[in-house]
Design a protein around this motif. Sequence first.
Motif, PDB file in Angstrom:
ATOM      1  N   MET A 118       0.816  -1.210   0.000  1.00 44.22           N
ATOM      2  CA  MET A 118       0.000   0.000   0.000  1.00 44.22           C
ATOM      3  C   MET A 118       0.854   1.267   0.000  1.00 44.22           C
ATOM      4  N   TYR A 119       2.164   1.111   0.115  1.00 38.93           N
ATOM      5  CA  TYR A 119       3.055   2.273   0.200  1.00 38.93           C
ATOM      6  C   TYR A 119       2.995   3.077  -1.093  1.00 38.93           C
ATOM      7  N   LEU A 120       2.812   4.375  -0.949  1.00 40.65           N
ATOM      8  CA  LEU A 120       2.680   5.238  -2.120  1.00 40.65           C
ATOM      9  C   LEU A 120       3.481   6.510  -1.904  1.00 40.65           C
ATOM     10  N   SER A 121       4.285   6.846  -2.893  1.00 41.66           N
ATOM     11  CA  SER A 121       5.086   8.065  -2.832  1.00 41.66           C
ATOM     12  C   SER A 121       5.423   8.478  -4.255  1.00 41.66           C
ATOM     13  N   ALA A 122       6.036   9.657  -4.381  1.00 36.98           N
ATOM     14  CA  ALA A 122       6.474  10.095  -5.707  1.00 36.98           C
ATOM     15  C   ALA A 122       7.461   9.090  -6.291  1.00 36.98           C
ATOM     16  N   GLU A 123       8.282   8.502  -5.413  1.00 37.24           N
ATOM     17  CA  GLU A 123       9.276   7.530  -5.886  1.00 37.24           C
ATOM     18  C   GLU A 123       8.621   6.275  -6.453  1.00 37.24           C
ATOM     19  N   THR A 124       7.583   5.779  -5.788  1.00 37.48           N
ATOM     20  CA  THR A 124       6.936   4.569  -6.301  1.00 37.48           C
ATOM     21  C   THR A 124       6.254   4.840  -7.639  1.00 37.48           C
ATOM     22  N   VAL A 125       5.684   6.030  -7.785  1.00 38.27           N
ATOM     23  CA  VAL A 125       5.039   6.398  -9.050  1.00 38.27           C
ATOM     24  C   VAL A 125       6.077   6.487 -10.165  1.00 38.27           C
ATOM     25  N   LEU A 126       7.168   7.187  -9.894  1.00 37.15           N
ATOM     26  CA  LEU A 126       8.208   7.345 -10.911  1.00 37.15           C
ATOM     27  C   LEU A 126       8.884   6.014 -11.230  1.00 37.15           C
ATOM     28  N   ASN A 127       9.047   5.176 -10.225  1.00 40.30           N
ATOM     29  CA  ASN A 127       9.664   3.871 -10.457  1.00 40.30           C
ATOM     30  C   ASN A 127       8.835   3.030 -11.421  1.00 40.30           C
ATOM     31  N   GLU A 128       7.518   3.223 -11.366  1.00 47.91           N
ATOM     32  CA  GLU A 128       6.631   2.439 -12.226  1.00 47.91           C
ATOM     33  C   GLU A 128       6.496   3.028 -13.623  1.00 47.91           C
ATOM     34  N   SER A 188      19.119   9.404  -7.758  1.00 50.55           N
ATOM     35  CA  SER A 188      19.237   8.450  -6.650  1.00 50.55           C
ATOM     36  C   SER A 188      19.078   6.993  -7.062  1.00 50.55           C
ATOM     37  N   TRP A 189      18.341   6.742  -8.154  1.00 47.78           N
ATOM     38  CA  TRP A 189      17.984   5.364  -8.492  1.00 47.78           C
ATOM     39  C   TRP A 189      18.184   5.073  -9.975  1.00 47.78           C
ATOM     40  N   LYS A 190      18.511   3.825 -10.258  1.00 46.63           N
ATOM     41  CA  LYS A 190      18.529   3.357 -11.639  1.00 46.63           C
ATOM     42  C   LYS A 190      17.099   3.031 -12.064  1.00 46.63           C
ATOM     43  N   PRO A 191      16.829   2.921 -13.361  1.00 43.66           N
ATOM     44  CA  PRO A 191      15.472   2.579 -13.805  1.00 43.66           C
ATOM     45  C   PRO A 191      14.980   1.279 -13.170  1.00 43.66           C
ATOM     46  N   GLY A 192      13.806   1.355 -12.539  1.00 42.92           N
ATOM     47  CA  GLY A 192      13.209   0.177 -11.915  1.00 42.92           C
ATOM     48  C   GLY A 192      13.904  -0.288 -10.657  1.00 42.92           C
ATOM     49  N   GLY A 193      14.830   0.514 -10.128  1.00 40.25           N
ATOM     50  CA  GLY A 193      15.626   0.050  -8.992  1.00 40.25           C
ATOM     51  C   GLY A 193      15.198   0.568  -7.634  1.00 40.25           C
ATOM     52  N   PHE A 194      14.123   1.350  -7.585  1.00 40.43           N
ATOM     53  CA  PHE A 194      13.715   1.932  -6.306  1.00 40.43           C
ATOM     54  C   PHE A 194      13.244   0.860  -5.328  1.00 40.43           C
ATOM     55  N   VAL A 195      13.714   0.956  -4.094  1.00 41.42           N
ATOM     56  CA  VAL A 195      13.286   0.067  -3.015  1.00 41.42           C
ATOM     57  C   VAL A 195      12.743   0.940  -1.890  1.00 41.42           C
ATOM     58  N   SER A 196      11.471   0.785  -1.584  1.00 39.29           N
ATOM     59  CA  SER A 196      10.866   1.609  -0.539  1.00 39.29           C
ATOM     60  C   SER A 196      11.384   1.174   0.829  1.00 39.29           C
ATOM     61  N   PRO A 197      11.292   2.054   1.831  1.00 36.97           N
ATOM     62  CA  PRO A 197      11.720   1.672   3.186  1.00 36.97           C
ATOM     63  C   PRO A 197      11.003   0.423   3.693  1.00 36.97           C
ATOM     64  N   LEU A 198       9.723   0.297   3.362  1.00 34.86           N
ATOM     65  CA  LEU A 198       8.973  -0.873   3.819  1.00 34.86           C
ATOM     66  C   LEU A 198       9.413  -2.133   3.083  1.00 34.86           C
ATOM     67  N   GLN A 199       9.739  -2.002   1.806  1.00 32.81           N
ATOM     68  CA  GLN A 199      10.229  -3.162   1.067  1.00 32.81           C
ATOM     69  C   GLN A 199      11.580  -3.605   1.607  1.00 32.81           C
ATOM     70  N   TRP A 200      12.404  -2.629   2.004  1.00 34.77           N
ATOM     71  CA  TRP A 200      13.688  -2.965   2.621  1.00 34.77           C
ATOM     72  C   TRP A 200      13.454  -3.711   3.933  1.00 34.77           C
TER      73      TRP A 200
END
Length: 242
Positions: A118-128, A188-200
């Motif tokens: 359910m985690y949602l942020s600008a990073e998760t949107v851009l990662n997708e 900060s991230w490579k394409p498709g490489g974002f890892v959210s704090p909760l995923q970590w």
Amino acid sequence: MFNPNISQKMEAQAPQRRTAQTPPRRNRDRFMTTTGKSEADYNAWASQVGRQMHINNLDRLICAQLGIYTVAHLAQLPTLLPEGVESEAQETSYLLENSVNPLELARLWQRVRIDATMYLSAETVLNEYLRPFPKDNFERWGDRNHLGDVSKSWFKKTGIELDVQLQEINEVAPIPVTMEDAIEFVKSWKPGGFVSPLQWQLTHIESRFQGLTTFRIKDYYAEHLLKMTQLVHPALTDTVPF
């Protein structure tokens, strides 16, 4: 004197050997004959039995590792929290690093897994949604002095312009993202490489669980542990009369 009648009688009494035309009855055949159910029912039943046998083996591994009789005892072995740990976030952080109880880690894993989805942020949107774009776009909207911070995988001469992508993303994304968000993200991230704090956190819990038990946690086993420790076990709760 040879008596053919006796020979025939002995042959008749001898156990019949199976031939290629009379194969042995399989578990499936016995199940279907006994219950009157279908082959699909048998497959479902066999899968359930196999899963339960696997779970029993995992239970034995935990019991052997921790020196307990049943995994139900895990509920009686909570990690003692130090003074100052009051909030749920503090408790999660402490248990994540210090718990040696598979039940506690399984409970954490279930909760964090739900939160992570359910985690949602600008990073998760851009990662997708964000795709490679022309290099000069970063020079235009970002700081060319930070080009070295950006993975070359983000740059594609024939890619869609960054501002056009953001416009399209904001038409479908559940939250808005800005050009500043995009610039910081690609630094900060490579394409498709974002890892959210909760995923970590989730990955770390899985690693700790496997380190304690020798096997990877799965959803069905986490549910099994929680159910086992929620049952009432008189042997664990009865007051000893002496």
